[in-house]
Design an enzyme around this catalytic site. Structure first.
Site: not given
Ligand code: PLP
Length: 360
Positions: A101, A171, A195
């Site tokens: 990511w 993030d 998540k």
């Molecule tokens: C799942 C995830 C993403 C991607 O998320 P989307 O909403 O599907 O674009 C980005 N960063 C992390 C840390 C993730 O776990």
């Protein structure tokens, strides 16, 4: 009805209490005579839902007044582009590469300017968090970027990098609300809610106010300009109404559980049960350096792909779902987010012990 223990990395388990409440309100939300899915986002009743969700989130995270909270669409992946579009005044930023990511965000930033790799743990399949105490950060960088909890590899920054005074963007998709954070240490904290918070469809971004300006990169779409969204209190266009409503319920559930301090204690307890077993097991082993372990995502392997597959299959039959590791790394991964009850982790470890005794 039978509920399984769902160890999915995302979309993921939600608190049962929240799901039941939503079911109760499905046909008639608080006397409105309609479902939250059916109501105007401009209605008074919906306005209360989104305002209350924001207020509860502010309280939970102790968000300072000079930060805006935005409820956005496009997923975390779209936000990878929003960061440079809104922040790359000098067209240069530093990225710490701790997994897929982070790498994707880094690649996206390269479309807009010079994205510099400050540190990486690619040399050991991202199984650790690199030393970030003296990074090659230069004065002309607009920000430093991290993926705080690496969902796929199961690592977490337990200490924030020294950004040498630069703005930190994080993030936190897979560790959102798992423990208290000091928001003032970040310029931007954001995450997809699917998540650890709610159903898919919404990104929550907590952004320091001075970063929300008209001074964005040329060509930035109106919708992706943070100022557009902030000026309209996340109601510039139709927001992901139902997702925000469920997130709001999760915030209330978290408050009832005792807030983020209590969640941290519970998450540590849950993770310890699993990690302690992985450390003593002769069959299973964790894949992450101890000091970098995530409380949320726990990858492990037997060292034998066939046995891994057998484990995943038998676990599924026993009611433990989604334990297969990410397609890029193999093995197993148990995501034990806020809503995974401690009983689920205890039952998993019991099952692993039985599997070990039969297969060693
Ligand atoms: C799942 C995830 C993403 C991607 O998320 P989307 O909403 O599907 O674009 C980005 N960063 C992390 C840390 C993730 O776990």
């Amino acid at each position: 009805m039978k509920r399984v223990y769902n160890f999915s990395a995302g979309p993921a388990v939600l608190p049962e209490e929240v799901l039941k409440e939503a079911a109760d309100e499905m046909l008639d939300y608080k006397g409105s005579g309609m479902s939250v899915m059916e109501m105007s986002h401009r209605s008074k009743v919906y306005d209360n839902i989104i305002k209350e969700a924001e207020a509860d989130l502010r309280e939970l995270m102790n968000i300072p007044d000079n930060y805006k909270v935005l409820f956005l669409q496009g997923g975390a992946s779209q936000f990878f582009a929003e960061v440079p579009m809104n922040m790359m005044k000098n067209k240069k930023a530093g990225y710490i590469l701790t997994g897929q990511w982070a790498k994707k965000a880094f690649q996206e930033a390269k479309i807009y300017g010079e994205a510099v790799e400050l540190a990486s743990s690619a040399d050991k399949t991202f199984s650790y968090i690199p030393d970030c105490s003296d990074l090659p950060i230069t004065d002309d960088m607009d920000y430093v970027y991290i993926c705080e909890n690496n969902t796929i590899y199961g690592t977490k920054f337990h200490e924030l990098p020294d950004t040498k005074g630069k703005d930190l963007v994080a993030d936190v998709s897979s560790c959102f609300l798992s423990e208290p954070v000091d928001v003032s240490k970040y310029a931007v904290i954001y995450g997809g809610v699917q998540k650890n918070v709610g159903p898919a469809g919404c990104v929550i971004a907590i952004i320091r106010e001075d970063l929300i300006t008209d001074d964005v990169l040329p060509g930035t779409p109106t919708m992706l300009k943070w100022k557009t969204q902030a000026d309209a209190d996340s109601l510039y266009n139709t927001p992901p109404c139902y997702t925000i409503y469920i997130c709001g319920k999760v915030f209330k559930w978290l408050k009832k559980m005792g807030g983020l301090e209590a969640m941290k204690a519970l998450n540590e307890k849950k993770a310890k049960i699993l990690y302690d077993y992985l450390d003593e097991s002769k069959l299973f082993k964790g894949t992450v350096e101890k000091s970098s372990r995530s409380l949320m995502n726990v990858p492990f392997v037997t060292g034998n792909e066939e046995l891994d597959a057998k484990f995943v299959k038998e676990a599924k039959e026993a009611g433990f779902e989604n334990l297969k590791g990410h397609r890029t790394v193999g093995g197993m991964r148990a995501s034990i987010y806020n809503a995974m009850p401690i009983e689920g982790v205890e039952a998993l470890v019991k099952f692993m012990k039985e599997f070990e005794s039969k297969n060693l």
